[in-house]
Design an enzyme around this catalytic site. Structure first.
Site, PDB file in Angstrom:
ATOM      1  N   LYS A 196      28.625  56.242  40.397  1.00 38.23           N
ATOM      2  CA  LYS A 196      29.178  55.914  38.992  1.00 38.23           C
ATOM      3  C   LYS A 196      29.028  57.206  38.366  1.00 38.23           C
ATOM      4  O   LYS A 196      27.842  57.708  37.964  1.00 38.23           O
ATOM      5  CB  LYS A 196      28.559  54.853  38.344  1.00 38.23           C
ATOM      6  CG  LYS A 196      29.084  54.592  37.065  1.00 38.23           C
ATOM      7  CD  LYS A 196      28.375  53.402  36.382  1.00 38.23           C
ATOM      8  CE  LYS A 196      29.046  52.989  34.855  1.00 38.23           C
ATOM      9  NZ  LYS A 196      27.804  51.936  34.352  1.00 38.23           N
ATOM     10  N   LYS A 249      33.376  54.920  40.996  1.00 38.84           N
ATOM     11  CA  LYS A 249      33.590  54.806  39.641  1.00 38.84           C
ATOM     12  C   LYS A 249      33.776  56.199  38.938  1.00 38.84           C
ATOM     13  O   LYS A 249      32.483  56.614  38.927  1.00 38.84           O
ATOM     14  CB  LYS A 249      33.043  53.606  38.877  1.00 38.84           C
ATOM     15  CG  LYS A 249      33.411  53.278  37.729  1.00 38.84           C
ATOM     16  CD  LYS A 249      32.594  52.233  36.988  1.00 38.84           C
ATOM     17  CE  LYS A 249      33.063  51.874  35.495  1.00 38.84           C
ATOM     18  NZ  LYS A 249      32.241  51.061  34.687  1.00 38.84           N
TER      19      LYS A 249
END
Ligand SMILES: [Zn+2]
Ligand SMILES: [Zn+2]
Ligand SMILES: [Zn+2]
Ligand SMILES: [Zn+2]
Ligand SMILES: [Zn+2]
Ligand SMILES: [Zn+2]
Lengths: 329, 329, 329, 329, 329, 329
Positions: A196, A249
């Site tokens: 992320k 992400k």
């Protein structure tokens, strides 16, 4: 040789042999849902046109036609308004938490639906950070113990998948160990937001989840966008600690990292989060006539699959299910 | 960690995300057929129990139920008995050749069936070798010109795929160039027997195809079984010369080479020939009670797909289609 | 270029430079032996023609000419008939166990022979499963403790190699730790059946080892044949837990997995088990005239070595040593 | 785990299974020889202690004991003193050229010896450059035609291997084509100095070969030492043009390139030239007491083999054969 | 281990050793410019806010401050309004073509500026397609001859780089050969739009270049977005035909392909075209408050560099140069 | 194609895009220093011409001009003459140890200099081995506890980097754990001599460090030079135990291992130790006229960088800084 790319494609059986695993089936989609305390609420989110926070009764109405159209999995985020926020994020797993309350109902209403729960502290702490703070900052050990407790609560309430989104070191190991201690390790999957990045594409989401921090800036342990090396080491760490599935992400600006992660861990299902800023870019560019919405959406989905995504978490899931139903995807 | 392999498999949607591309669909099978001159002949082959050489009328009867069950592609071998064999293999593409005669009929009877033709000289030469001989052995240049001519004849008669099985250097380039010269390069695929080993598992086939050489031993340019390096270089050569699809032959003893070839050329459909000796091993071991036939067959097919085969050429195609139909595969 | 494969092979020194590490030397072979309680027994195994279970006195007679012909290593399996079978597999390491009794004698009779012992519970439990059972199935923790105890018994009795064949999670770590605790870690190698597939090719072996389970079907934790990913993760796990050497089982249908395992762990000697079903296929096909036995055997061995096997465990070891002696291999 | 590297090495059969293909056998060595016109000359080379240029009669005497000790191959360089040097390098393949004259004799005297000839123009041109010059520099087309002619002359005189050392583009293709035209492509190997760097370690060699250029500096097309990319592209080019074997030169400072080249072309025998500057470094450091000569030489040879060299071209060949004979290598 | 990512970053020298080659320097940028016939024109492009087509005099004014700020390279597109469009695209290299006319002036005004020219027929053909048409569609052979001619015209007029954007097979080989024939191969680089996908993100560009086709739809030979295999084969083909540099287009949805291409060809500078639709998405999302423009732009650039881009072709070049100047990048 | 390597290099912006990361900047160098007890000593080392052991006052004088020329990092070795040597190596971290005494001063005098300390017992034990001995040899557990203690002492005295050079199993984990326990894990880097071979090129160093063992021969756990496999496993082990940076030692004979290590761990800064025997070879060969010193030194440095070294530890650092200053590197 001018023609060498074309001799193998002219018959439908040949084309099947050339298929590249980029189609979108319903199981390749996961739909994020923001659940609020008021069971009958519908709260449109201004920065994410067409997306609303929902109470569980409205969520039921919203999901029914989608499940009928093939929806196979959802990702739940809790959003609180009247429940208390404190330093320990106590509301994350209190009985009144909207996710805790919704899980048994969703399991009953939609018995085949695969249900994942985002696990983090930031929507529930008074300071808005993803962990427990001490005088020098985040207390890693205390934070991962807390995240493990919350995960167990969601699992016991009915979640098939717990998905810690905080990026703190070693929380995967802590949660996996807790699942084993509770005999849940074969009934609950652990989906790690392993890769992320700290990104400028998260803005609208914070609006949706009401989770902007009250002070400080770069939250938690998110990765710097230039570092493919740290991305590799973060995924490696989470696999070693027991993650069942991995996530990258955001999506579009990190397709090379999707490829890298799938190449490193071909045997772990890979999720990509098509984040709120990406949602907004597509929406506004199409709304201003710069793009054909449907064509661009298809291209983005195909690209994510081509890069290695097994499952795409996207707010556009309803539109995509409609395209699949209409056989135009 | 004792449980780490099991947390990601307990829900059907999760299992779909773990799928490994090893299923057998009809388009993953190609069925070899031996065609003889007498249109109504049925000639059982003693060394290959349950397999017969067929005349075209019997072939029609044999194929109809299989096509109804989903058969998508076949591979034709011609076998001659009264037509002349000579040094030039003239009967390979004479008007009376059983393959040449069958092609228009098969295209008409089974319009969606994908039809491949084996291309070689050995069934048609008086000496039984795969090329044109001169005083010092095989004349490579003359041979590949002849193979290109035969390929064009089959293509014009209706073949979707021409599949040269001889392993002579540069025949892929020669055939591709001939296809281009005839404007056929986008309508006919070139499937190269690129990685064909000299093997002890071909015995029963020679009986079926009546193609044992009259003198000499190791025919053509087949690869020594110990050499993965030559296998790599042979596949590379054929790709560079314009092959649309590649084959490894035999199957089971060369699954590592199947993997190597697919890894080197992931974008080229890969065929594996499950050869007559493999057919016989499975048959006789099961007939003697050492193996469960159906379980062993499934395991072999799964193994070939796992190793990288996109399409399996197998005499067991009818049995496999029946298993697919019965949903037991 | 037609000739490009041939310019580098015409002189013996050039051929040495092209060698591909596929020869069979005696150290590339390991010979499995089934030992029974009666020291003078010779029990032919019907489903494995030419193979017998032996008492230790007959084993001595059987091994002497083989050791003279160069045999370097054996793999021992114990088979009991009168000793008790119970839920704890107590006879696995009792003083009367035929393997325990044979080890000191074999070390004395054949001082240079490398001796491995299969370690499992299934030949000694009353239920025929590979572990200790509790009410919900196999008790993993109890089982691996038991396997570690048995391993130490074999090691103390004289085994150079202990080879756990059960595929339970973490038994490699448990055994390695036990070896270290006993100061045996530098004197005893740990050969893991790391990549053992659930296969239909094991049938005759169960006959030989008298180890068919009394209930249930797919035993232990064997891998599904379609999953190269689990094969990779199983080998990785065992290497991390301290395996000194790895095994893939069965052989022929898993040569791609042999390649994958050797590529992942080039620095660990790799064993391939040429299993009883493979033995039977070769035997029956040759007996029915479909294959030339000697040529097919050589091709199979060469293929295993080419795929990456350092050592082949095979019931055909005596025939192969004879071929080596006759310089025909 | 402290002991995990040691459990697999304690038995001689286990060590055989751990062997890493780094031993030095005679076929892993090629011995360079400088041949002069005067058949009875012995000309010590001051900058290369213990190495002399030899006439063919002295070469015979020098080689006899080495061949007896196992020497398998040599690499010949011609050095002229009275023969004319001109712009065309005419003496490179005149009848009086010492290499041309020596080849039939060496083939007769040492029938099993594999004989390679360095092919270049620089020892024979009046300007000392490796090609034919025109007004703008080296004329590539004219040069490679000349190199092909010289290669044919050496091949017809008896060379098993021709080894062009000039690094001009496309000379491999030109020589291969010439070999094919003369029907020599299966009797003569083409060893390309494919990856030859511009290096400061060549100084003493130029003294030995009397080949320093009369003007200009960096000769021919040698690669810049920092460019692993050009090294990869040069090897690729030569393989595509038909090289049978490849060379990296120099050795020690380019072991990473040896590895890269072997990884890219595992199926092509790889030669490493242990050049004169490396010879000198070892000699002088040992002579000054900074190194133990024998230990350092063994370490260098082992390192070259470990990096991927199949054959090492070294002036220390006689000393190494002696070490092999004494079983101390 | 919780801290293992942080022990290597705390000192500036350590950080230098961790650098990941993702910075943006001026040489990592190429600025596209649309040149029109009227030397004094400034034509704003509605679908690309802040971008205008320019006449050469206005281009000079526009470039001067950018070159002062460090601009190192530009990419020229010609746009015609009064010059004729015909089936041969004659205006592509007529003396009046705005690119042909601009090149000598730009070389004189900005002597250190590296100048690339897009080479295609679509802006100059009456049908708007990228090639010469015959009765059955695009005539590949005629088209690539025409493209080679145009490339030579641009090269002679002063272009350092010619960049064919059409994706027709073999145009790289045709242009390279033409450059060699004119002795230009060492003075002009060939930048191939090797990996150009059929994309929905090109809309605004067609407006800018006035190049929408008059009939038909998917133009030329652009790649389907799902096919990473064809992307690999297209890049391979162009490298083999002599491309000096490669391009992937568009950028963000194809970062995995950027990675793949750089991994396959690490030694070829890689360009990424940040296309008009991407420009529009960023612009409109920021204009609607969904993104912070500067942060998102930096993240996109960093991502492209991280994925393997050596040079980014972007309409945002002026803004980025300003950020570099302000040391905020 | 003869010219295909040259079309991409003719313009300075193009050359920047072709850069290969092989330049030498000051941060790519680390300078080893031998510190003695007598603060004003200068002790020339006979076997390493131009290198001396220094007292801290002389070290200050020696470093000042180098830091002015850009020196960024040093590596300290302690050498004792009057302090006691005992079985525990007590002087390694006594208050009088020259490294312990020098660290605070160096931090004060050169506040930006990055300071590493070699950590080993051999210079301080009476037996000269790298660990604590018990009756059976080195006591691994006791040794790594001792090494962890010494590391903490150096860290507390001011070292930025601790660099254990002993190669004992698990000392990286022990030291990392100790750093964490003392809260030092984010302020002190752990540089592992992970891949240190038993080499004949260390001779002069032992003279410099006065560390030849009093008995026994091959010290510690150094790797055999033929084993690239053990090199890979050693680096893997140290990364898993928490190393921040890795080292390969020696340099030139192990450049393939440098490449292997960088390829395996691209995200860990890689150091190469250009050892004393390499220093001597270059010195003596140049002194005897066989090499041009400056050209050979540049080539060696370039080769190390090309092979993957981020930082080179070399006694030639002063000469290289001078070359950088003179812009001749
Ligand atoms: Zn959070
Ligand atoms: Zn044939
Ligand atoms: Zn068992
Ligand atoms: Zn030369
Ligand atoms: Zn165009
Ligand atoms: Zn030491």
């Amino acid at each position: 040789m001018a023609t060498k790319l074309h001799g193998g494609f002219f018959h439908s059986t040949l084309r099947k042999l050339q298929e590249q695993n980029v189609q979108i089936h319903p199981h390749n989609l996961m739909y994020p849902l923001f659940l609020v305390e008021n069971d009958d609420a519908v709260q449109p989110i201004p920065s994410m046109p067409r997306i609303s926070r929902l109470g569980i009764n409205e969520a039921k109405k919203h999901l029914e036609p989608l499940v009928a159209d093939g929806l196979e999995s959802i990702l739940l985020f809790g959003v609180i308004e009247t429940l208390p926020k404190d330093s320990n994020g106590s509301s994350a797993d209190s009985k009144e938490n909207p996710v805790i309350r919704a899980l048994p109902k969703l399991r009953e209403w939609f018995p085949n639906l695969l249900i994942a729960c985002d696990v983090c502290l930031c929507p529930y702490t008074d300071h808005g950070h993803c962990g427990i703070m001490n005088e020098t900052g985040i207390d890693n050990e205390a934070s991962i113990r807390r995240l493990a407790d919350i995960s167990i609560s969601y699992a016991l309430a009915g979640a098939h998948i717990v998905a810690p989104s905080d990026m703190m070191d070693n929380r995967i190991g802590a949660i996996k160990q807790a699942l084993i201690s509770h005999g849940l390790e074969k009934k609950v999957s652990l989906l790690s937001y392993a890769v992320k990045f700290a990104s400028s594409f998260y803005g609208p989401f914070r609006d949706a989840a009401k989770s902007a921090p009250s002070f400080g800036d770069r939250r938690c342990y998110q990765l710097p966008s230039g570092s493919k090396g740290l991305a590799a080491r973060a995924a490696q760490r989470d696999v070693e600690e027991g993650a069942d599935m991995l996530m990258v992400k955001p999506g579009l600006p990190y397709l090379d990292i999707v490829r890298q992660t799938k190449d490193m861990f071909p045997n772990f299902p890979l999720f990509v989060y098509h984040v709120s800023g990406e949602y907004a870019m597509l929406h506004h560019a199409a709304a201003n006539g710069a793009l054909n919405f449907e064509a661009a959406l298809k291209e983005v989905l195909t690209s994510m699959r081509r890069a290695g995504a097994d499952c795409i978490i996207t707010y556009y899931t309803p539109q995509i299910l409609a395209l699949i139903k209409a056989k135009s995807l």
